[in-house]
Write a protein that holds these residues in place. Structure first.
Motif, PDB file in Angstrom:
ATOM      1  N   PHE A 136     -27.571 -31.901  27.938  1.00 35.45           N
ATOM      2  CA  PHE A 136     -28.391 -31.525  26.786  1.00 35.45           C
ATOM      3  C   PHE A 136     -27.605 -31.539  25.486  1.00 35.45           C
ATOM      4  N   ASP A 137     -28.346 -31.711  24.370  1.00 34.06           N
ATOM      5  CA  ASP A 137     -27.696 -31.696  23.068  1.00 34.06           C
ATOM      6  C   ASP A 137     -28.512 -30.863  22.076  1.00 34.06           C
ATOM      7  N   GLU A 138     -28.052 -30.822  20.845  1.00 29.57           N
ATOM      8  CA  GLU A 138     -28.697 -29.959  19.846  1.00 29.57           C
ATOM      9  C   GLU A 138     -30.149 -30.356  19.583  1.00 29.57           C
ATOM     10  N   TYR A 139     -30.420 -31.650  19.678  1.00 30.02           N
ATOM     11  CA  TYR A 139     -31.793 -32.114  19.478  1.00 30.02           C
ATOM     12  C   TYR A 139     -32.732 -31.476  20.516  1.00 30.02           C
ATOM     13  N   ASP A 140     -32.297 -31.480  21.786  1.00 27.38           N
ATOM     14  CA  ASP A 140     -33.127 -30.910  22.858  1.00 27.38           C
ATOM     15  C   ASP A 140     -33.403 -29.424  22.614  1.00 27.38           C
ATOM     16  N   ALA A 141     -32.366 -28.713  22.146  1.00 27.08           N
ATOM     17  CA  ALA A 141     -32.515 -27.272  21.899  1.00 27.08           C
ATOM     18  C   ALA A 141     -33.434 -27.039  20.706  1.00 27.08           C
ATOM     19  N   GLU A 142     -33.238 -27.826  19.673  1.00 28.55           N
ATOM     20  CA  GLU A 142     -34.060 -27.728  18.466  1.00 28.55           C
ATOM     21  C   GLU A 142     -35.533 -27.955  18.793  1.00 28.55           C
ATOM     22  N   LYS A 143     -35.789 -28.967  19.638  1.00 30.06           N
ATOM     23  CA  LYS A 143     -37.165 -29.330  19.991  1.00 30.06           C
ATOM     24  C   LYS A 143     -37.721 -28.477  21.123  1.00 30.06           C
ATOM     25  N   LEU A 144     -36.892 -27.582  21.670  1.00 27.20           N
ATOM     26  CA  LEU A 144     -37.310 -26.740  22.799  1.00 27.20           C
ATOM     27  C   LEU A 144     -37.865 -27.573  23.950  1.00 27.20           C
ATOM     28  N   LEU A 145     -37.197 -28.665  24.270  1.00 30.93           N
ATOM     29  CA  LEU A 145     -37.680 -29.520  25.356  1.00 30.93           C
ATOM     30  C   LEU A 145     -37.476 -28.829  26.699  1.00 30.93           C
ATOM     31  N   PRO A 146     -38.427 -28.989  27.618  1.00 27.93           N
ATOM     32  CA  PRO A 146     -38.184 -28.486  28.976  1.00 27.93           C
ATOM     33  C   PRO A 146     -36.936 -29.173  29.538  1.00 27.93           C
ATOM     34  N   LYS A 147     -36.116 -28.398  30.260  1.00 30.09           N
ATOM     35  CA  LYS A 147     -34.853 -28.958  30.754  1.00 30.09           C
ATOM     36  C   LYS A 147     -35.059 -30.175  31.647  1.00 30.09           C
ATOM     37  N   ALA A 148     -36.070 -30.116  32.509  1.00 31.39           N
ATOM     38  CA  ALA A 148     -36.298 -31.234  33.429  1.00 31.39           C
ATOM     39  C   ALA A 148     -36.619 -32.510  32.652  1.00 31.39           C
ATOM     40  N   ILE A 149     -37.383 -32.376  31.570  1.00 25.96           N
ATOM     41  CA  ILE A 149     -37.767 -33.535  30.752  1.00 25.96           C
ATOM     42  C   ILE A 149     -36.558 -34.073  29.987  1.00 25.96           C
ATOM     43  N   ALA A 150     -35.816 -33.161  29.337  1.00 24.78           N
ATOM     44  CA  ALA A 150     -34.644 -33.581  28.557  1.00 24.78           C
ATOM     45  C   ALA A 150     -33.629 -34.273  29.469  1.00 24.78           C
ATOM     46  N   ALA A 151     -33.438 -33.713  30.670  1.00 25.30           N
ATOM     47  CA  ALA A 151     -32.483 -34.296  31.617  1.00 25.30           C
ATOM     48  C   ALA A 151     -32.952 -35.677  32.057  1.00 25.30           C
ATOM     49  N   ALA A 152     -34.239 -35.799  32.355  1.00 24.74           N
ATOM     50  CA  ALA A 152     -34.776 -37.086  32.816  1.00 24.74           C
ATOM     51  C   ALA A 152     -34.583 -38.156  31.745  1.00 24.74           C
ATOM     52  N   ASN A 153     -34.787 -37.796  30.476  1.00 17.82           N
ATOM     53  CA  ASN A 153     -34.592 -38.763  29.385  1.00 17.82           C
ATOM     54  C   ASN A 153     -33.176 -39.329  29.403  1.00 17.82           C
ATOM     55  N   LYS A 154     -32.193 -38.446  29.572  1.00 19.89           N
ATOM     56  CA  LYS A 154     -30.796 -38.890  29.569  1.00 19.89           C
ATOM     57  C   LYS A 154     -30.488 -39.725  30.807  1.00 19.89           C
ATOM     58  N   LEU A 155     -30.957 -39.256  31.956  1.00 19.85           N
ATOM     59  CA  LEU A 155     -30.605 -39.912  33.218  1.00 19.85           C
ATOM     60  C   LEU A 155     -31.209 -41.312  33.315  1.00 19.85           C
ATOM     61  N   ARG A 156     -32.404 -41.483  32.771  1.00 23.99           N
ATOM     62  CA  ARG A 156     -33.041 -42.807  32.817  1.00 23.99           C
ATOM     63  C   ARG A 156     -32.258 -43.806  31.982  1.00 23.99           C
ATOM     64  N   ALA A 157     -31.631 -43.301  30.902  1.00 19.51           N
ATOM     65  CA  ALA A 157     -30.813 -44.188  30.071  1.00 19.51           C
ATOM     66  C   ALA A 157     -29.515 -44.551  30.789  1.00 19.51           C
ATOM     67  N   VAL A 158     -29.049 -43.654  31.659  1.00 25.59           N
ATOM     68  CA  VAL A 158     -27.813 -43.904  32.408  1.00 25.59           C
ATOM     69  C   VAL A 158     -28.048 -44.930  33.515  1.00 25.59           C
ATOM     70  N   ASN A 159     -29.135 -44.752  34.258  1.00 29.23           N
ATOM     71  CA  ASN A 159     -29.405 -45.656  35.383  1.00 29.23           C
ATOM     72  C   ASN A 159     -30.912 -45.801  35.577  1.00 29.23           C
ATOM     73  N   SER A 160     -31.441 -46.898  35.048  1.00 28.07           N
ATOM     74  CA  SER A 160     -32.894 -47.091  35.088  1.00 28.07           C
ATOM     75  C   SER A 160     -33.379 -47.494  36.481  1.00 28.07           C
ATOM     76  N   GLU A 161     -32.439 -47.763  37.392  1.00 25.01           N
ATOM     77  CA  GLU A 161     -32.844 -48.147  38.751  1.00 25.01           C
ATOM     78  C   GLU A 161     -33.186 -46.935  39.610  1.00 25.01           C
ATOM     79  N   VAL A 162     -32.758 -45.763  39.155  1.00 23.26           N
ATOM     80  CA  VAL A 162     -33.032 -44.548  39.927  1.00 23.26           C
ATOM     81  C   VAL A 162     -34.385 -43.982  39.494  1.00 23.26           C
ATOM     82  N   GLU A 163     -35.170 -43.563  40.479  1.00 18.40           N
ATOM     83  CA  GLU A 163     -36.462 -42.950  40.164  1.00 18.40           C
ATOM     84  C   GLU A 163     -36.239 -41.463  39.893  1.00 18.40           C
ATOM     85  N   ILE A 164     -36.429 -41.076  38.638  1.00 19.14           N
ATOM     86  CA  ILE A 164     -36.209 -39.679  38.240  1.00 19.14           C
ATOM     87  C   ILE A 164     -37.565 -39.004  38.087  1.00 19.14           C
TER      88      ILE A 164
END
Ligand SMILES: [Zn+2]
Length: 338
Positions: free
Chosen positions: A72-100
């Motif tokens: 997570f980063d400051e943007y996620d905290a500022e936007k009050l994103l749900p952790k599962a959603i914020a994490a999924a956004n990052k992980l999909r950018a890391v490896n789009s072949e994994v189903e998150i």
């Protein structure tokens, strides 16, 4: 099957090479809790190529999380994103072949079996014993292996639990102390380095298990990062374990708590008494006349100057600024309804 090139640096290491990697790509895990441990474990498993990863978390990103919750980063905290959603956004950018699969829910007796029934392995990355005992019950019921992990201050522990084969969590701790009596990250503190160590051990055990290698069994792995000590303690099955000897599913059969203080967090979680679907956009507009209200596409945040209400579409809420269940209920009733 996609190219295995991106995994080449680990394939050379696996004993069965590509065959092991393909096994990983076909495997699935549920990570319960997407805080400190959960985000580290999720990142490692995503990079390693575990095929399907469920991320289950009930909370939103907060500024105090950033010290140790690496996804997570400051943007996620500022936007009050749900952790599962914020994490999924990052992980999909890391490896789009994994189903998150991000799931913004409270894990409780009414949904736990459904949440974990279709995965090969469950990973405990929660922050409270209550949920761990529920996972213990649910995994026993479904015969599903799980990896217990916990961190506090500068130490942590890991235990692999295979129902019917190894001791369970209640063999280790038969009767958990009442909620609120244990120190938490908020009251006792947490060093970010122990999080990385414990999550790395959990992820190592997970990868070994998913590829079919032997994992550590009948032992509690205990790590003290400050004094650099690692111990492996034998754990035996308890003759009178309420779960694996007596077959009592006390947590799974328990009623879900309607309102529950989140220990050490000066916050209370409220679950709706029946199934509802809220129009958060509309509600945010209405509430903005009496306080600071906003809707980010996932949650509604409302600040009345004294309490902060985080409201999810299914009616679940986290009331911040109090640990008094009665106060939280009245805040909920006032702004959301009974
Ligand atoms: Zn047991």
């Amino acid at each position: 099957m996609p190219s295995l090139e991106r995994y080449s640096r680990q394939i050379v290491l696996w004993r069965r090479g590509e065959e092991d990697q393909i096994r990983l790509l076909k495997s699935s895990v549920a990570i319960i809790g997407c805080g400190a441990l959960g985000s580290c474990i999720a990142e490692l498993l995503t990079r390693a190529g575990v095929g399907r990863i469920k991320l289950i978390d009930r909370d939103v990103v907060d500024l105090t999380n950033l010290q140790r919750q690496v996804l997570f980063d400051e943007y996620d905290a500022e936007k009050l994103l749900p952790k599962a959603i914020a994490a999924a956004n990052k992980l999909r950018a890391v490896n789009s072949e994994v189903e998150i699969l991000p799931i913004v829910e409270d894990v409780n007796p009414s949904n736990v079996l459904e949440l974990i029934k279709d995965v090969d392995l469950v990973i405990d990355a929660t922050d409270n014993l209550e949920t761990r005992f529920l996972i213990n019950d649910a995994c026993h019921k479904l015969g599903k292996p799980w990896i217990h992990g916990a961190v506090l201050r500068t130490y942590g522990m890991v235990m692999n639990i295979i129902p019917g084969e190894t001791p369970c969590l209640r063999c280790l701790i038969p009767n958990p102390p009442p909620p609120g009596s244990l120190p938490t990250c908020e009251t006792a503190g947490i060093m970010n380095t122990i999080v990385m160590i414990v999550s790395s051990i959990q992820a190592t055990e997970a990868l070994k298990f998913l590829m079919g290698y032997d994992i550590v069994k009948n032992e509690l792995i205990y790590i003290d990062a400050w004094n650099l000590r690692l111990s492996r303690l034998k754990v035996r099955r308890r003759e009178k374990c309420p779960l694996c000897s007596e077959g009592r599913y006390e947590y799974l059969e328990g009623r879900r708590a309607y309102a529950q203080a989140l220990c050490g967090r000066n916050a209370v979680q409220i679950l709706p008494s029946r199934e509802i679907k809220l129009n958060l956009e509309e509600l945010a507009q209405r509430l903005s006349r009496i306080g600071k209200a906003s809707y980010n596409g996932y949650i509604l945040s409302f600040d009345d100057g004294r309490y902060r209400l985080i409201l999810f579409p299914d009616g679940r809420a986290i009331i911040k600024g109090t640990s008094d269940v009665k106060v939280a209920k009245s805040v909920y009733t006032r702004y959301v309804g009974g």
